[in-house]
Each structure stands twice: as structure tokens, then as C-alpha cells.
Design a protein around this motif. Structure first.
Motif, PDB file in Angstrom:
ATOM      1  N   ASP A 192     136.658 -67.032 -33.849  1.00 60.40           N
ATOM      2  CA  ASP A 192     137.058 -68.104 -32.940  1.00 60.40           C
ATOM      3  C   ASP A 192     137.512 -69.302 -33.786  1.00 60.40           C
ATOM      4  O   ASP A 192     136.719 -69.889 -34.526  1.00 60.40           O
ATOM      5  CB  ASP A 192     135.879 -68.502 -32.046  1.00 60.40           C
ATOM      6  CG  ASP A 192     136.293 -69.416 -30.901  1.00 60.40           C
ATOM      7  OD1 ASP A 192     137.315 -70.131 -31.052  1.00 60.40           O
ATOM      8  OD2 ASP A 192     135.592 -69.420 -29.871  1.00 60.40           O
ATOM      9  N   ARG A 193     138.785 -69.647 -33.679  1.00 65.59           N
ATOM     10  CA  ARG A 193     139.319 -70.737 -34.489  1.00 65.59           C
ATOM     11  C   ARG A 193     138.660 -72.080 -34.151  1.00 65.59           C
ATOM     12  O   ARG A 193     138.688 -72.997 -34.967  1.00 65.59           O
ATOM     13  CB  ARG A 193     140.833 -70.836 -34.321  1.00 65.59           C
ATOM     14  CG  ARG A 193     141.566 -69.619 -34.887  1.00 65.59           C
ATOM     15  CD  ARG A 193     143.043 -69.864 -35.009  1.00 65.59           C
ATOM     16  NE  ARG A 193     143.336 -70.909 -35.985  1.00 65.59           N
ATOM     17  CZ  ARG A 193     144.425 -70.902 -36.756  1.00 65.59           C
ATOM     18  NH1 ARG A 193     145.281 -69.909 -36.694  1.00 65.59           N
ATOM     19  NH2 ARG A 193     144.647 -71.900 -37.584  1.00 65.59           N
ATOM     20  N   ARG A 194     138.075 -72.184 -32.969  1.00 61.66           N
ATOM     21  CA  ARG A 194     137.410 -73.428 -32.600  1.00 61.66           C
ATOM     22  C   ARG A 194     136.128 -73.654 -33.408  1.00 61.66           C
ATOM     23  O   ARG A 194     135.618 -74.767 -33.466  1.00 61.66           O
ATOM     24  CB  ARG A 194     137.083 -73.432 -31.095  1.00 61.66           C
ATOM     25  CG  ARG A 194     138.324 -73.430 -30.202  1.00 61.66           C
ATOM     26  CD  ARG A 194     137.939 -73.217 -28.749  1.00 61.66           C
ATOM     27  NE  ARG A 194     137.271 -71.941 -28.551  1.00 61.66           N
ATOM     28  CZ  ARG A 194     136.808 -71.503 -27.387  1.00 61.66           C
ATOM     29  NH1 ARG A 194     136.944 -72.266 -26.302  1.00 61.66           N
ATOM     30  NH2 ARG A 194     136.211 -70.333 -27.292  1.00 61.66           N
ATOM     31  N   ASP A 195     135.622 -72.575 -34.030  1.00 57.77           N
ATOM     32  CA  ASP A 195     134.401 -72.683 -34.831  1.00 57.77           C
ATOM     33  C   ASP A 195     134.678 -73.028 -36.288  1.00 57.77           C
ATOM     34  O   ASP A 195     133.741 -73.114 -37.097  1.00 57.77           O
ATOM     35  CB  ASP A 195     133.623 -71.362 -34.778  1.00 57.77           C
ATOM     36  CG  ASP A 195     133.116 -71.045 -33.378  1.00 57.77           C
ATOM     37  OD1 ASP A 195     132.934 -72.000 -32.598  1.00 57.77           O
ATOM     38  OD2 ASP A 195     132.919 -69.850 -33.084  1.00 57.77           O
ATOM     39  N   GLU A 196     135.932 -73.219 -36.610  1.00 56.35           N
ATOM     40  CA  GLU A 196     136.289 -73.476 -38.005  1.00 56.35           C
ATOM     41  C   GLU A 196     135.663 -74.779 -38.511  1.00 56.35           C
ATOM     42  O   GLU A 196     135.846 -75.841 -37.917  1.00 56.35           O
ATOM     43  CB  GLU A 196     137.810 -73.562 -38.146  1.00 56.35           C
ATOM     44  CG  GLU A 196     138.289 -73.764 -39.565  1.00 56.35           C
ATOM     45  CD  GLU A 196     139.803 -73.885 -39.643  1.00 56.35           C
ATOM     46  OE1 GLU A 196     140.310 -74.102 -40.763  1.00 56.35           O
ATOM     47  OE2 GLU A 196     140.485 -73.768 -38.596  1.00 56.35           O
ATOM     48  N   VAL A 215     141.177 -53.796 -37.010  1.00 56.59           N
ATOM     49  CA  VAL A 215     141.913 -54.864 -36.333  1.00 56.59           C
ATOM     50  C   VAL A 215     141.067 -56.131 -36.335  1.00 56.59           C
ATOM     51  O   VAL A 215     139.875 -56.086 -36.041  1.00 56.59           O
ATOM     52  CB  VAL A 215     142.245 -54.478 -34.875  1.00 56.59           C
ATOM     53  CG1 VAL A 215     142.939 -55.626 -34.140  1.00 56.59           C
ATOM     54  CG2 VAL A 215     143.105 -53.212 -34.841  1.00 56.59           C
ATOM     55  N   ILE A 216     141.690 -57.266 -36.671  1.00 53.21           N
ATOM     56  CA  ILE A 216     141.037 -58.568 -36.555  1.00 53.21           C
ATOM     57  C   ILE A 216     141.939 -59.467 -35.717  1.00 53.21           C
ATOM     58  O   ILE A 216     143.147 -59.554 -35.987  1.00 53.21           O
ATOM     59  CB  ILE A 216     140.783 -59.198 -37.937  1.00 53.21           C
ATOM     60  CG1 ILE A 216     139.770 -58.359 -38.731  1.00 53.21           C
ATOM     61  CG2 ILE A 216     140.268 -60.635 -37.800  1.00 53.21           C
ATOM     62  CD1 ILE A 216     139.488 -58.862 -40.137  1.00 53.21           C
ATOM     63  N   TYR A 217     141.357 -60.117 -34.715  1.00 51.88           N
ATOM     64  CA  TYR A 217     142.176 -60.950 -33.840  1.00 51.88           C
ATOM     65  C   TYR A 217     141.471 -62.272 -33.565  1.00 51.88           C
ATOM     66  O   TYR A 217     140.277 -62.428 -33.784  1.00 51.88           O
ATOM     67  CB  TYR A 217     142.459 -60.221 -32.523  1.00 51.88           C
ATOM     68  CG  TYR A 217     141.250 -60.013 -31.643  1.00 51.88           C
ATOM     69  CD1 TYR A 217     140.942 -60.915 -30.620  1.00 51.88           C
ATOM     70  CD2 TYR A 217     140.415 -58.916 -31.830  1.00 51.88           C
ATOM     71  CE1 TYR A 217     139.819 -60.728 -29.814  1.00 51.88           C
ATOM     72  CE2 TYR A 217     139.293 -58.714 -31.030  1.00 51.88           C
ATOM     73  CZ  TYR A 217     139.002 -59.630 -30.025  1.00 51.88           C
ATOM     74  OH  TYR A 217     137.896 -59.458 -29.242  1.00 51.88           O
ATOM     75  N   HIS A 218     142.248 -63.229 -33.073  1.00 57.80           N
ATOM     76  CA  HIS A 218     141.681 -64.487 -32.570  1.00 57.80           C
ATOM     77  C   HIS A 218     142.473 -64.900 -31.334  1.00 57.80           C
ATOM     78  O   HIS A 218     143.621 -64.465 -31.131  1.00 57.80           O
ATOM     79  CB  HIS A 218     141.701 -65.579 -33.649  1.00 57.80           C
ATOM     80  CG  HIS A 218     143.072 -66.046 -34.045  1.00 57.80           C
ATOM     81  ND1 HIS A 218     143.789 -66.950 -33.294  1.00 57.80           N
ATOM     82  CD2 HIS A 218     143.860 -65.717 -35.107  1.00 57.80           C
ATOM     83  CE1 HIS A 218     144.954 -67.179 -33.891  1.00 57.80           C
ATOM     84  NE2 HIS A 218     145.030 -66.441 -34.976  1.00 57.80           N
ATOM     85  N   LEU A 219     141.883 -65.735 -30.506  1.00 57.57           N
ATOM     86  CA  LEU A 219     142.493 -66.135 -29.238  1.00 57.57           C
ATOM     87  C   LEU A 219     143.215 -67.477 -29.330  1.00 57.57           C
ATOM     88  O   LEU A 219     143.560 -68.066 -28.294  1.00 57.57           O
ATOM     89  CB  LEU A 219     141.434 -66.174 -28.139  1.00 57.57           C
ATOM     90  CG  LEU A 219     140.732 -64.831 -27.873  1.00 57.57           C
ATOM     91  CD1 LEU A 219     139.692 -64.993 -26.777  1.00 57.57           C
ATOM     92  CD2 LEU A 219     141.754 -63.755 -27.502  1.00 57.57           C
ATOM     93  N   GLY A 220     143.450 -67.958 -30.554  1.00 53.22           N
ATOM     94  CA  GLY A 220     144.219 -69.175 -30.735  1.00 53.22           C
ATOM     95  C   GLY A 220     143.393 -70.438 -30.598  1.00 53.22           C
ATOM     96  O   GLY A 220     142.178 -70.415 -30.450  1.00 53.22           O
ATOM     97  N   ASP A 221     144.083 -71.535 -30.682  1.00 47.36           N
ATOM     98  CA  ASP A 221     143.479 -72.856 -30.556  1.00 47.36           C
ATOM     99  C   ASP A 221     144.611 -73.788 -30.150  1.00 47.36           C
ATOM    100  O   ASP A 221     145.746 -73.361 -29.950  1.00 47.36           O
ATOM    101  CB  ASP A 221     142.837 -73.276 -31.886  1.00 47.36           C
ATOM    102  CG  ASP A 221     141.868 -74.449 -31.733  1.00 47.36           C
ATOM    103  OD1 ASP A 221     141.677 -74.906 -30.586  1.00 47.36           O
ATOM    104  OD2 ASP A 221     141.330 -74.901 -32.753  1.00 47.36           O
ATOM    105  N   PHE A 222     144.342 -75.065 -30.069  1.00 49.87           N
ATOM    106  CA  PHE A 222     145.378 -76.016 -29.664  1.00 49.87           C
ATOM    107  C   PHE A 222     146.573 -75.905 -30.621  1.00 49.87           C
ATOM    108  O   PHE A 222     146.462 -76.130 -31.817  1.00 49.87           O
ATOM    109  CB  PHE A 222     144.836 -77.441 -29.690  1.00 49.87           C
ATOM    110  CG  PHE A 222     145.841 -78.467 -29.258  1.00 49.87           C
ATOM    111  CD1 PHE A 222     146.170 -78.620 -27.918  1.00 49.87           C
ATOM    112  CD2 PHE A 222     146.482 -79.265 -30.194  1.00 49.87           C
ATOM    113  CE1 PHE A 222     147.106 -79.552 -27.517  1.00 49.87           C
ATOM    114  CE2 PHE A 222     147.426 -80.194 -29.806  1.00 49.87           C
ATOM    115  CZ  PHE A 222     147.735 -80.345 -28.458  1.00 49.87           C
TER     116      PHE A 222
END
Length: 450
Positions: free
Chosen positions: A383-387, A416-423
Motif C-alpha cells: 500500500d503506497r499510503r504506508d510509505e 505478481v506484485i501490485y499496488h492500488l495507487g495513491d494520489f
């Protein structure tokens, strides 16, 4: 009539293979030169040090040189460990008799500190063999013995090189400054009254076989007919690659990898062929335009882990794949270091799974995710929000953090590695495989009827 150039290594044998005649033969091969040997000593040695050694009789050393000279002839030679006065005298006689240009590496002490030359032999080296040599290649410790002076900076290296040449009558002296306390590694060549400087990036660490490989590289260049300055340039280039891509063969110092420059070129050629095949097949996949992200798609292929140091060791398309009219619009060229984002992801992944050298990024889509699961592929996410804030502040750190996080959460190797994006960041899927062709085969199966 022979169809190869011949160089001879007159040196000791190193049982771990990182220095001595073993390193010299690898270096000769890297230059396309036929390597021959006259073994002066047998050592019990590894990456920690020398535990035992036996110097061979001088007559036997001379006979080895003669055997080569009277058959193939010798275009150039180099010396390493000589051991004692008897061997030095025998080698001197052979060089005089057969008249080949000699690069003398005045080996006195091993990197571990073990003595490789009897104290009484130093004078014989100075007064007998050095005058018969074309080029002498001392490091700073050896310069202190030969010139009987301290060397603390580049100017003193220049003075010492000129002194050794004038005092002992050799044509050229290459003083190696690797042990100098400076931000770059600088060597100084004194040749026919002129000074030449060679500078390279300093690589921290302990490296076995640097002096052997460098002197062998110079000898190989001379055997090929290069002038001395050009031979030194080529040898330095080889050594820079050999240190950067050194072999971690033992548990002590890394061993210089003289064939790295040759192997990388060969690997790059093979990789380019595989990438072309993969991209050509990718272009024929029906419905492939549906998986192209808004930011475009790319495919990356890394050098084997041994040669993977930075994004410049990862091959990708020189531009992004975008949607065309009913087909993919694919850039024509390939380049190492072109896709820095994918390269960073692949490097981070290969830290855990070094055999998986290829990756492709595709558009995040729930239908596609379902197909990936149904194909039996293992999925992981971050989750890119946890960066963390400190990661955000470091240039290029986000993607490696994400890959590392996904792998740790998964507890196994994900395909496979994925993320759901961020702003402002598009969701993305990365698919990993051992090769680009394997990646495309996976997509061919997954996208059938998509």
C-alpha cells in the motif's frame, strides 16, 4: 603458420585461482590472446592468504620458457612471483635469449602479508631483470623497496617512476596508486620521458589478483601489437570491470574477474536477442492493448545477479509501449538503464530471488487479477499510503521499499506484485519471470479470450 598471438605468464600458481598464472590465463583469454605459462612456484593459497609455497628450480623455469619460445614463439610476457635469485637469473637469461617484451610485476609480498620473494633476491631483481624489462608495475609498497623512498601523493609517484626507470634502465614504469589515500584510484606511467596518468573510480573492498591481472592485461595488449600507452589503457579498462564485477569465490577477499568485460558483452548480445524475440511475440498477442497502463508499459531484463550492480545493468525498451490502433505501439530500440522504475523494482526483487531476471508492468484491472489467480500465480501487494516519510524523501527509494514490503508480507516468492495507487499515482501490476520470453508466454496464456 600460427593464427593466434601468444603471451606467456612466468609466475606462481594460486590454488584458489584469483591471482598468479590462473588470473593471467583468464586475462589473456579476455583479450583474445593465447596464454602459455612457465610456473615458478606452487603455492597453497586462498582468499585469506598463503599457507605454504615451493619455488621450482631455475633450470626448470628456464626450460618451460624455452619450450614455448621454440615452438609457438612469444609475442609478449609477464612475470609475477619469482621467489629467489636462481629463478630471477634463469628468467633474465631467457628474456635476453628470446627477446620478447616483458612486463615485470615485482611481486614481493602477497596481499595477506606473506613474503613471496627472498630478501637477497631484491638486488638481483633490480640489477638483472628490471633492465631487461619493457615495463615494471610496482605498487606503492614495492616502490618503497625499489626506489628506497616514501610515496605519499601523485607527484611523488611521478618522481619515483622516473627514478626507477633511470636507475635500473627499464623503458617504462607504471606506479600503481591503489593504496594511496585519495577519492579516486590513480596510476602513473613514466614512458620515454613522458608522464601519463590513468584515473579510475575507487571501489571499496578487498580484491585478490589486481596486480596480476593488470600486468597480464598490459602484456596481452603488447602481444596484440598495441603501443604501451594503449596497452595500459586497455588493461585498466579490463581491471575496472574485473573489480566492479569481482568473483566472490571464497570467504576472504573477492577475486578480480578478468573476463567480466568479455562476459558482459556476450551476455548483453544474448539478452538483446531474447528481448527482441519476446517483444515480437508480445506485439502479436490479441487484446494486449487492454493491459497497457496510462503511463505506458515496458519490459526489463537484468544481467545475471553476479553482474547486477545498478540500473545500468538492466536492459529495457528505450521508451514506453503505448496503445496504438488495434495493436501495441512499441519503440524500436533497447537500452541498458532506460527504464529506471522497472529496473529498481527488478533489482529489489532479485535481491531475494536472483534467478528471476525479467519483469513487465501492466494495467491494474480486476478481471486481469482474476485471470492471474486462476493461472496459479502467487500474488502479493503493498500500500503506497504506508510509505514512510524518510523513504519518500529519498530519490528512487519508493519502488524498492514497495517490492521489499510485498515480499515480506507474502512470506514466499510472489509471481505478481501490485499496488492500488495513491494520489496522482496509477495502480499497477508487475509480473516477474526468469526471462522475457517466459513473461510473454505467461501473458499469451492469461490473455487468451480476454
Amino acid at each position: 603458420m600460427r593464427n593466434v598471438r601468444v603471451a606467456i605468464s612466468i609466475a606462481g600458481s594460486d590454488s584458489i585461482g584469483g591471482a598468479g598464472i590462473q588470473a593471467d590465463l583468464k586475462t589473456f583469454s579476455a583479450f583474445g590472446v593465447y596464454g602459455t605459462t612457465a610456473i615458478t612456484a606452487v603455492t597453497a593459497q586462498n582468499t585469506f592468504g598463503v599457507s605454504n609455497s615451493l619455488v621450482l628450480p631455475g633450470k626448470l623455469v628456464y626450460d618451460q620458457i624455452r619450450a614455448v619460445a621454440e615452438d609457438s614463439g612469444i609475442d609478449a610476457g609477464k612475470t609475477g612471483m619469482l621467489g629467489n635469485v636462481e629463478v630471477i637469473q634463469s628468467v633474465t637469461g631467457a628474456v635476453k635469449e628470446y627477446g620478447f617484451p616483458l612486463v615485470l610485476d615485482p611481486v614481493m609480498i602477497a596481499k595477506s602479508g606473506a613474503s613471496l620473494l627472498e630478501k637477497g633476491a631484491i638486488e638481483a631483481l633490480k640489477r638483472k631483470l628490471i633492465p631487461e624489462s619493457m615495463c615494471v608495475t610496482p605498487n606503492l609498497d614495492e616502490v618503497r623497496v625499489l626506489a628506497e623512498r616514501e610515496v605519499r601523493n601523485v607527484e611523488e609517484m611521478m618522481d619515483a617512476a622516473e627514478f626507477i626507470s633511470g636507475e635500473f634502465g627499464c623503458e617504462a614504469v607504471l606506479v600503481k596508486g591503489g593504496h594511496l589515500n585519495s577519492p579516486v584510484a590513480k596510476d602513473v606511467l613514466y614512458y620515454r620521458g613522458k608522464i601519463y596518468e590513468f584515473e579510475s573510480q575507487r571501489v571499496e573492498g578487498c580484491y585478490h589478483g589486481t596486480g596480476c591481472s593488470l600486468s597480464a592485461g598490459i602484456a596481452a595488449g603488447l602481444a596484440l601489437g598495441l603501443g604501451l600507452v594503449k596497452a595500459v589503457e586497455r588493461a585498466k579498462e579490463m581491471l575496472d570491470f574485473g573489480i566492479r564485477y569481482s568473483a566472490k569465490a571464497g570467504r576472504g577477499c573477492d577475486s578480480v574477474n578478468p573476463v567480466a568485460i568479455m562476459e558482459r558483452k556476450s551476455l548483453a548480445f544474448e539478452m538483446l536477442g531474447e528481448m527482441r524475440q519476446a517483444v515480437e511475440r508480445l506485439s502479436r498477442i490479441e487484446n494486449a492493448t487492454k493491459i497497457v497502463p496510462e503511463v505506458g508499459m515496458n519490459i526489463a531484463y537484468a544481467m545475471p545477479f553476479r553482474y547486477l550492480k545498478s540500473v545500468d545493468d538492466v536492459l529495457s525498451l528505450d521508451g514506453r509501449i503505448v496503445r496504438g490502433k488495434n495493436r501495441l505501439a512499441i519503440p524500436a530500440g533497447f537500452e541498458f538503464g532506460a527504464s529506471r522504475h522497472l529496473s529498481r523494482a527488478l533489482i529489489a526483487y532479485m535481491q531475494h530471488f536472483p534467478e528471476y531476471r525479467a519483469v513487465i508492468n501492466v494495467r491494474y484491472d480486476e478481471r486481469l487479477m482474476e485471470r492471474l489467480r486462476n493461472a496459479g500465480l502467487k500474488l502479493a501487494s503493498y500500500d503506497r499510503r504506508d510509505e514512510p516519510e524518510d523513504v519518500k524523501r529519498r530519490e528512487g527509494a519508493t519502488i524498492p521499499w514497495g517490492i521489499q514490503t510485498a515480499i515480506e508480507k507474502s512470506g514466499r516468492r510472489p509471481d505478481v506484485i501490485y499496488h492500488l495507487g495513491d494520489f496522482g499515482k496509477e495502480p499497477m501490476i508487475l509480473i516477474f519471470a526468469k526471462s522475457p520470453v517466459e513473461l510473454v508466454e505467461m501473458l499469451e496464456a492469461i490473455l487468451e479470450g480476454y
